[in-house]
Design a protein around this motif. Structure first.
Motif, PDB file in Angstrom:
ATOM      1  N   ASP A  27     -39.586 -59.874   3.442  1.00 31.96           N
ATOM      2  CA  ASP A  27     -39.017 -58.558   3.696  1.00 31.96           C
ATOM      3  C   ASP A  27     -38.322 -58.433   5.051  1.00 31.96           C
ATOM      4  OD1 ASP A  27     -40.061 -57.838   1.245  1.00 31.96           O
ATOM      5  OD2 ASP A  27     -41.931 -57.078   2.089  1.00 31.96           O
ATOM      6  N   ARG A  28     -38.466 -59.405   5.905  1.00 32.05           N
ATOM      7  CA  ARG A  28     -37.798 -59.354   7.205  1.00 32.05           C
ATOM      8  C   ARG A  28     -36.325 -59.742   7.110  1.00 32.05           C
ATOM      9  NH1 ARG A  28     -41.913 -63.307  10.155  1.00 32.05           N
ATOM     10  NH2 ARG A  28     -41.683 -64.253   8.073  1.00 32.05           N
ATOM     11  N   LEU A  29     -35.919 -60.312   5.984  1.00 30.75           N
ATOM     12  CA  LEU A  29     -34.544 -60.776   5.833  1.00 30.75           C
ATOM     13  C   LEU A  29     -33.596 -59.587   5.698  1.00 30.75           C
ATOM     14  CD1 LEU A  29     -32.669 -63.290   5.344  1.00 30.75           C
ATOM     15  CD2 LEU A  29     -33.017 -62.855   2.894  1.00 30.75           C
ATOM     16  N   THR A  30     -32.544 -59.548   6.493  1.00 37.55           N
ATOM     17  CA  THR A  30     -31.532 -58.504   6.387  1.00 37.55           C
ATOM     18  C   THR A  30     -30.436 -58.938   5.428  1.00 37.55           C
ATOM     19  OG1 THR A  30     -30.156 -59.368   8.180  1.00 37.55           O
ATOM     20  CG2 THR A  30     -31.960 -57.867   8.796  1.00 37.55           C
ATOM     21  N   ALA A  31     -29.669 -57.949   4.936  1.00 42.03           N
ATOM     22  CA  ALA A  31     -28.583 -58.249   4.011  1.00 42.03           C
ATOM     23  C   ALA A  31     -27.518 -59.122   4.670  1.00 42.03           C
ATOM     24  CB  ALA A  31     -27.970 -56.953   3.488  1.00 42.03           C
ATOM     25  N   ASP A  32     -27.207 -58.847   5.940  1.00 36.25           N
ATOM     26  CA  ASP A  32     -26.193 -59.633   6.627  1.00 36.25           C
ATOM     27  C   ASP A  32     -26.629 -61.091   6.780  1.00 36.25           C
ATOM     28  OD1 ASP A  32     -24.383 -57.547   6.934  1.00 36.25           O
ATOM     29  OD2 ASP A  32     -25.343 -56.850   8.778  1.00 36.25           O
ATOM     30  N   ALA A  33     -27.901 -61.281   7.127  1.00 37.44           N
ATOM     31  CA  ALA A  33     -28.413 -62.645   7.268  1.00 37.44           C
ATOM     32  C   ALA A  33     -28.449 -63.347   5.911  1.00 37.44           C
ATOM     33  CB  ALA A  33     -29.805 -62.617   7.890  1.00 37.44           C
ATOM     34  N   ALA A  34     -28.829 -62.610   4.876  1.00 40.11           N
ATOM     35  CA  ALA A  34     -28.865 -63.197   3.537  1.00 40.11           C
ATOM     36  C   ALA A  34     -27.475 -63.658   3.111  1.00 40.11           C
ATOM     37  CB  ALA A  34     -29.427 -62.189   2.542  1.00 40.11           C
ATOM     38  N   LEU A  35     -26.470 -62.827   3.356  1.00 44.31           N
ATOM     39  CA  LEU A  35     -25.116 -63.194   2.986  1.00 44.31           C
ATOM     40  C   LEU A  35     -24.657 -64.452   3.721  1.00 44.31           C
ATOM     41  CD1 LEU A  35     -23.302 -59.735   2.747  1.00 44.31           C
ATOM     42  CD2 LEU A  35     -23.612 -61.404   0.902  1.00 44.31           C
ATOM     43  N   ARG A  36     -24.957 -64.527   5.003  1.00 45.75           N
ATOM     44  CA  ARG A  36     -24.564 -65.720   5.758  1.00 45.75           C
ATOM     45  C   ARG A  36     -25.205 -66.970   5.168  1.00 45.75           C
ATOM     46  NH1 ARG A  36     -25.356 -62.253  10.248  1.00 45.75           N
ATOM     47  NH2 ARG A  36     -27.436 -63.154  10.620  1.00 45.75           N
ATOM     48  N   HIS A  43     -30.244 -71.346  -1.606  1.00 47.90           N
ATOM     49  CA  HIS A  43     -30.936 -70.503  -2.580  1.00 47.90           C
ATOM     50  C   HIS A  43     -32.163 -69.937  -1.874  1.00 47.90           C
ATOM     51  CE1 HIS A  43     -28.479 -72.544  -5.632  1.00 47.90           C
ATOM     52  NE2 HIS A  43     -28.785 -71.535  -6.427  1.00 47.90           N
ATOM     53  N   LEU A  44     -32.262 -68.609  -1.801  1.00 44.85           N
ATOM     54  CA  LEU A  44     -33.330 -67.956  -1.050  1.00 44.85           C
ATOM     55  C   LEU A  44     -34.425 -67.491  -2.001  1.00 44.85           C
ATOM     56  CD1 LEU A  44     -31.100 -65.831   1.378  1.00 44.85           C
ATOM     57  CD2 LEU A  44     -31.894 -68.207   1.622  1.00 44.85           C
ATOM     58  N   MET A  60     -26.609 -56.280  -0.262  1.00 51.97           N
ATOM     59  CA  MET A  60     -25.685 -57.417  -0.253  1.00 51.97           C
ATOM     60  C   MET A  60     -24.439 -57.102  -1.090  1.00 51.97           C
ATOM     61  SD  MET A  60     -28.423 -60.549  -0.681  1.00 51.97           S
ATOM     62  CE  MET A  60     -27.177 -61.862  -0.806  1.00 51.97           C
ATOM     63  N   GLY A  61     -24.655 -56.496  -2.256  1.00 49.66           N
ATOM     64  CA  GLY A  61     -23.532 -56.153  -3.125  1.00 49.66           C
ATOM     65  C   GLY A  61     -22.561 -55.188  -2.461  1.00 49.66           C
ATOM     66  N   ARG A  62     -23.091 -54.228  -1.707  1.00 50.83           N
ATOM     67  CA  ARG A  62     -22.224 -53.252  -1.029  1.00 50.83           C
ATOM     68  C   ARG A  62     -21.404 -53.881   0.087  1.00 50.83           C
ATOM     69  NH1 ARG A  62     -26.875 -50.157  -1.974  1.00 50.83           N
ATOM     70  NH2 ARG A  62     -27.708 -50.545   0.125  1.00 50.83           N
ATOM     71  N   ARG A  63     -21.822 -55.029   0.560  1.00 57.66           N
ATOM     72  CA  ARG A  63     -21.090 -55.720   1.629  1.00 57.66           C
ATOM     73  C   ARG A  63     -20.016 -56.669   1.096  1.00 57.66           C
ATOM     74  NH1 ARG A  63     -25.709 -53.980   3.673  1.00 57.66           N
ATOM     75  NH2 ARG A  63     -26.028 -53.823   5.946  1.00 57.66           N
ATOM     76  N   LEU A  64     -19.966 -56.852  -0.198  1.00 64.49           N
ATOM     77  CA  LEU A  64     -18.942 -57.722  -0.757  1.00 64.49           C
ATOM     78  C   LEU A  64     -17.595 -57.003  -0.777  1.00 64.49           C
ATOM     79  CD1 LEU A  64     -20.909 -59.283  -3.755  1.00 64.49           C
ATOM     80  CD2 LEU A  64     -20.430 -60.320  -1.524  1.00 64.49           C
ATOM     81  N   PRO A  65     -16.507 -57.739  -0.653  1.00 63.46           N
ATOM     82  CA  PRO A  65     -15.186 -57.100  -0.618  1.00 63.46           C
ATOM     83  C   PRO A  65     -14.830 -56.447  -1.947  1.00 63.46           C
ATOM     84  CG  PRO A  65     -14.964 -59.498  -0.718  1.00 63.46           C
ATOM     85  CD  PRO A  65     -16.417 -59.220  -0.484  1.00 63.46           C
ATOM     86  N   ALA A  83     -13.767 -60.530  -8.513  1.00 61.96           N
ATOM     87  CA  ALA A  83     -14.784 -59.818  -7.737  1.00 61.96           C
ATOM     88  C   ALA A  83     -16.147 -59.917  -8.404  1.00 61.96           C
ATOM     89  CB  ALA A  83     -14.380 -58.356  -7.565  1.00 61.96           C
ATOM     90  N   ARG A  84     -16.177 -59.779  -9.722  1.00 59.83           N
ATOM     91  CA  ARG A  84     -17.459 -59.879 -10.430  1.00 59.83           C
ATOM     92  C   ARG A  84     -18.022 -61.299 -10.381  1.00 59.83           C
ATOM     93  NH1 ARG A  84     -16.462 -55.431  -9.913  1.00 59.83           N
ATOM     94  NH2 ARG A  84     -17.800 -56.017  -8.176  1.00 59.83           N
ATOM     95  N   GLN A  85     -17.129 -62.302 -10.404  1.00 64.51           N
ATOM     96  CA  GLN A  85     -17.588 -63.681 -10.292  1.00 64.51           C
ATOM     97  C   GLN A  85     -18.161 -63.949  -8.904  1.00 64.51           C
ATOM     98  OE1 GLN A  85     -17.985 -65.775 -12.623  1.00 64.51           O
ATOM     99  NE2 GLN A  85     -18.489 -67.630 -11.463  1.00 64.51           N
ATOM    100  N   LEU A  86     -17.495 -63.431  -7.863  1.00 68.37           N
ATOM    101  CA  LEU A  86     -18.013 -63.576  -6.510  1.00 68.37           C
ATOM    102  C   LEU A  86     -19.364 -62.892  -6.371  1.00 68.37           C
ATOM    103  CD1 LEU A  86     -17.710 -64.371  -3.518  1.00 68.37           C
ATOM    104  CD2 LEU A  86     -16.472 -62.194  -3.176  1.00 68.37           C
ATOM    105  N   GLU A  87     -19.490 -61.711  -6.964  1.00 65.67           N
ATOM    106  CA  GLU A  87     -20.761 -60.998  -6.920  1.00 65.67           C
ATOM    107  C   GLU A  87     -21.858 -61.825  -7.575  1.00 65.67           C
ATOM    108  OE1 GLU A  87     -21.871 -56.490  -7.970  1.00 65.67           O
ATOM    109  OE2 GLU A  87     -21.412 -57.719  -9.727  1.00 65.67           O
ATOM    110  N   HIS A  88     -21.544 -62.401  -8.745  1.00 65.78           N
ATOM    111  CA  HIS A  88     -22.539 -63.216  -9.441  1.00 65.78           C
ATOM    112  C   HIS A  88     -22.936 -64.434  -8.610  1.00 65.78           C
ATOM    113  CE1 HIS A  88     -24.517 -65.573 -12.556  1.00 65.78           C
ATOM    114  NE2 HIS A  88     -23.729 -66.573 -12.214  1.00 65.78           N
ATOM    115  N   GLU A  89     -21.947 -65.150  -8.099  1.00 64.30           N
ATOM    116  CA  GLU A  89     -22.232 -66.368  -7.334  1.00 64.30           C
ATOM    117  C   GLU A  89     -23.028 -66.069  -6.078  1.00 64.30           C
ATOM    118  OE1 GLU A  89     -18.357 -67.890  -6.664  1.00 64.30           O
ATOM    119  OE2 GLU A  89     -18.130 -68.719  -8.693  1.00 64.30           O
ATOM    120  N   THR A  90     -22.806 -64.908  -5.502  1.00 63.84           N
ATOM    121  CA  THR A  90     -23.492 -64.536  -4.265  1.00 63.84           C
ATOM    122  C   THR A  90     -24.907 -64.042  -4.532  1.00 63.84           C
ATOM    123  OG1 THR A  90     -21.366 -63.922  -3.271  1.00 63.84           O
ATOM    124  CG2 THR A  90     -23.362 -63.100  -2.203  1.00 63.84           C
TER     125      THR A  90
END
Length: 364
Positions: A27-36, A43-44, A60-65, A83-90
């Motif tokens: 639970d300490r993981l932030t969305a920004d750190a997860a995305l990086r 794989h987290l 994380m989804g809200r931070r995607l372009p 965009a949906r493929q990027l969302e899935h892969e991420t």
């Protein structure tokens, strides 16, 4: 505990390779750190609180372009798919582990065992690893399967399975209800999904229905629904790409309507690369009709509106296969996306029309 490489069973709807390494996070993981980290290929493996894990996915989804603005419906469609493929892969790189009983060992986690068994069968390993995004989709599908779905004109409910097209769009179902000459007829249902079209025709007097689908989940789903509705004595379903053996008086199909490659197994209900299914249906229809029989084709024009298919494509295919349109009935789309102005494809979806074509051989 992090499962060792090759010691777990990996589940993916997209045939993605199993992770070579799992990095435990909590639970300490932030969305920004997860995305990086996922952008670096990690794989987290989430080990904290279930509800926090869901919130992480959302953040994380809200931070995607967002898809870029498009100059045409086709550009908008391509951008939306990317965009949906990027969302899935991420997002699919946030994974969770289930034990030998399909128990999810996260705080405040729901019981996921039934949903997992419905999709995968009994566990095959001490540990199963799956993306949280996929597991959430399975849980949502399990709720639909438990409570069922009311369909206009159908006595009883349809209970859809995970990965089988959910018949929440009622326009094509209501078009089929306009068919009056059904009593005593033999029906083929090509690409049956939940079986709903067969069941509507059987309840209105068809003598029998033989259905096919290329997906084993759909076959199991349709068979179970027939039993629930008391129609199993007049309904048969088999796994296959197109037609069952023999001929019928009515051959009905609601094929996938977007002629693009599916990205995963679930996509196959909507995406049909190069119109392979639809071409095969039109090519084989005459050979599977009894004398005086009729094909019933339900088809949206969204592919035409998006620029994925020419306006005259269907007429060309009908002429090539010596089929004529005896009659047709159409209705505008009434699904939620047709009214959602924030949808990137609203310009096309707001004009979408679904048509039921009555087809017969040009030469009897």
């Amino acid at each position: 505990m992090v499962p060792a490489v090759n010691s777990f069973n990996w589940r993916s709807e997209s045939d993605e390779p199993a992770p070579s390494r799992l990095s435990p996070v909590d639970d300490r993981l932030t969305a920004d750190a997860a995305l990086r980290r996922v952008r670096r290929g990690e794989h987290l493996l989430y080990t904290g609180d279930f509800h926090n894990a869901k919130q992480l996915l959302g953040a994380m989804g809200r931070r995607l372009p967002e898809p870029p603005s498009a100059r045409s419906p086709l550009e908008a469609f391509r951008a939306e798919r990317r965009a949906r493929q990027l969302e899935h892969e991420t997002l699919s790189r946030i994974v969770v582990a289930l034990d030998r009983s399909y128990r999810l060992e996260l705080k405040r986690a729901p019981d996921v065992a039934e949903a997992c068994r419905w999709v995968w069968g009994e566990p095959e390993a001490d540990t199963t690893v799956v993306s949280l995004k996929t597991l959430l989709g399975m849980l949502g599908a399990a709720e639909w399967r438990r409570k069922g779905l009311a369909v206009p004109g159908l006595e009883g409910k349809i209970h859809p399975h995970y990965g089988v097209y959910l018949p929440t769009r009622t326009d094509y179902v209501e078009l089929l209800l306009s068919i009056t000459e059904v009593k005593g007829k033999k029906v083929f249902d090509v690409g049956t999904g939940t079986g709903v079209l067969s069941f509507l025709l059987l309840q209105r007097g068809a003598a029998s229905a033989v259905a096919t689908d290329c997906d084993s989940r759909a076959v199991a789903c349709a068979r179970e629904n027939a039993e629930r509705l008391g129609l199993s004595k007049r309904f048969e379903v088999m796994e296959g790409d197109l037609f069952p053996p023999g001929k019928a008086d009515l051959v009905v199909s609601n094929p996938p309507w977007i002629p693009e490659p599916p990205k995963n197994r679930v996509d196959r209900a909507v995406f049909d690369e190069d119109d392979r299914f639809l071409r095969g249906f039109l090519e084989g229809l005459t050979g599977h009709l009894n004398p005086g029989g009729e094909g019933l084709l339900l088809l949206s024009d969204l592919a035409v509106l998006l620029g994925l298919r020419s306006a005259g494509w269907l007429d060309e295919q009908l002429a090539r296969n010596e089929l004529v349109v005896k009659w047709k009935r159409s209705t505008p789309a009434r699904h939620s996306k047709a009214k959602d102005r924030s949808d990137p494809l609203h310009a096309a979806r707001s004009r979408e029309v679904t048509t039921l074509y009555g087809l017969s051989p040009a030469r009897p």
